[in-house]
Design an enzyme around this catalytic site. Structure first.
Site, PDB file in Angstrom:
ATOM      1  N   CYS A  46       1.036  -1.216   0.236  1.00 47.33           N
ATOM      2  CA  CYS A  46       0.115   0.039   0.057  1.00 47.33           C
ATOM      3  C   CYS A  46       0.920   1.226  -0.083  1.00 47.33           C
ATOM      4  O   CYS A  46       0.356   2.391  -0.020  1.00 47.33           O
ATOM      5  CB  CYS A  46      -1.079   0.146   1.309  1.00 47.33           C
ATOM      6  SG  CYS A  46      -0.454  -0.843   2.679  1.00 47.33           S
TER       7      CYS A  46
HETATM    8  O1  LIG Z   1       2.612  -5.437   3.718  1.00 47.09           O
HETATM    9  C1  LIG Z   1       1.795  -5.505   2.486  1.00 47.09           C
HETATM   10  O2  LIG Z   1       2.374  -5.404   1.361  1.00 47.09           O
HETATM   11  C2  LIG Z   1       0.605  -5.680   2.588  1.00 47.09           C
HETATM   12  C3  LIG Z   1      -0.116  -4.485   3.197  1.00 47.09           C
HETATM   13 SE1  LIG Z   1      -0.276  -3.073   2.307  1.00 47.09          SE
END
Ligand SMILES: O=C(O)CC[SeH]
Length: 408
Positions: free
Chosen positions: A351
């Protein structure tokens, strides 16, 4: 191995569906399409599928079925916990100028951090972000406890960090807060509710709500080979633990989370949970073996020219995660990922992936220097990642690192 002969090592970002999960989804979409609230056969078929899934999810974490609330995913679950804690506080405390106080860590996922910052900005809450120690990558129960004040109504700390993999001391935190709650009751102070976001823990380590002693726990399907819906564990939401709906509608999920149930995805979440319940230690053993092989190959190949960012003597990690920095100029994580031929991974949380080229705030929060954090890769192995996959990745990385160093 995934498409175009690439090798996926970003299982903390998301996971593919297990074949049996896909089948459970397809079967439910085909055979249990009725409205679960309908009393005739088609509806009953759907409500039966949902009941069975709820039982599997509850069983996976040692909970009762009535403690499981289906919702859209981790973000909704985390926001619902914060919303419920604040509703509880205002129902308990009628002083309009007294703001609820929330304690959390400086490691949290955006779906905890950002709602808390927004509420703080709006003047609705006070919030304390307890820093994780650079010596462990984790917060401590003592560090949380020392921030408790009369207006504290929620402690929320993730069970395992998505970038470093470091497991947080949730059991210690819960025991400490529950003990403090006993003395607060007599002083007519609000109970401090306890939540953990278990998104990165479920399917990788044992998650048991009675060992953890939390009031709320967030379940995220797409982190453990399930669909992109989630569930919230709430310890006896009818009577013991406050739970307030964020929106209103048709009364589903006992009015806690209205909206016609997503039977197909719920069936998939139930199957993914049953697989974890039945195979956790097989999964755990396999990923830790491959992750440890990855780290031994990295050390063997790059010697002292790398630094592991989640390995501490004083804390544990989830068994699938390796956060590694390639030391030296010109070796930014983003540059390495742009140059590799086989590897699919990330420099940190998905994210944040479109963010400008900046170091992971999680790594800098645990004291990793800016330049080392800029050179980090987050490698997270999956249930079926093989040692052969790791050997291919190491060849890929070795060529790219050599080239980037030469070109700098
Ligand atoms: O850590 C990750 O890639 C997933 C949550 Se944004």
């Amino acid at each position: 191995m995934t498409d175009e002969n690439k090798i996926y090592l970003d299982y903390n970002a998301t996971t593919p569906l297990e074949p049996s999960v896909l089948s459970a989804i397809q079967d439910a979409l085909r055979d249990a399409w009725g409205n679960p609230s309908s009393s005739y056969a088609a509806g009953k078929k759907a409500s039966h599928v949902i009941k069975r899934a709820r039982t599997s999810i509850a069983s996976m974490i040692g909970a009762s079925s009535g403690d499981i609330i289906f919702l859209s995913g981790g973000t909704e679950g985390n926001n619902m916990v914060i919303h419920s804690a604040l509703e509880y506080f205002h129902g308990f405390n009628d002083q309009p100028d007294c703001k609820p106080h929330v304690i959390t860590s400086n490691l949290e996922h955006d779906s905890i951090q950002l709602p808390l910052l927004k509420l703080k900005e709006q003047g609705k809450i006070d919030v304390t972000f307890v820093p994780a120690s650079p010596d462990s990558g984790a917060v401590t129960a003592e560090g949380i406890l020392q921030e408790v004040r009369p207006s504290t109504c929620l402690v929320t700390v993730m069970m395992a960090n998505n970038e470093t993999g470091v497991i947080q001391p949730i059991e210690d935190i819960s025991k400490t807060i529950r003990s403090r709650n006993k003395s607060r009751l007599s002083k007519k102070l609000p109970r401090i509710l306890i939540h953990t976001d278990a998104a990165q823990a479920i399917g990788k380590i044992k998650v048991d709500i009675d060992e953890l002693e939390v009031d709320y726990l967030t379940v995220v399907g797409h982190k453990f080979y399930g669909p992109r819906i989630g569930a919230l564990f709430v310890r006896d939401p009818e009577t013991v633990t406050p739970l307030y709906p964020i929106f209103y509608g048709g009364g589903q999920e006992r009015n806690f989370r209205p909206g016609t149930e997503n039977t197909g995805m719920i069936a998939g979440l139930g199957e993914a949970s049953q697989l974890v319940k039945d195979n956790l230690f097989f999964f755990l053993f396999n990923v830790s073996k491959v992750r440890d092989y990855l780290e031994s190959r990295l050390k063997e190949t790059f010697e002292d020219n790398i630094q592991f960012n989640g390995k501490f003597d004083t804390s544990e990690r989830i068994p699938n995660t390796c956060n590694v920095s390639f030391l030296g100029r010109g070796l930014e994580g983003r540059k390495i990922l742009a140059a590799v031929k086989k590897l699919q991974a990330s420099v940190g949380a998905a994210c944040h992936s479109d963010a400008v080229s900046r170091p992971s705030p999680i790594l800098t929060a645990i004291g990793i220097p800016h330049d080392v954090a800029m050179n980090a890769l987050r490698l997270s192995v999956g249930r079926y990642t093989s040692k052969n996959d790791i050997d291919i990745i190491l060849e890929d990385l070795e060529v790219v690192v050599k080239t980037l160093k030469k070109d700098f």
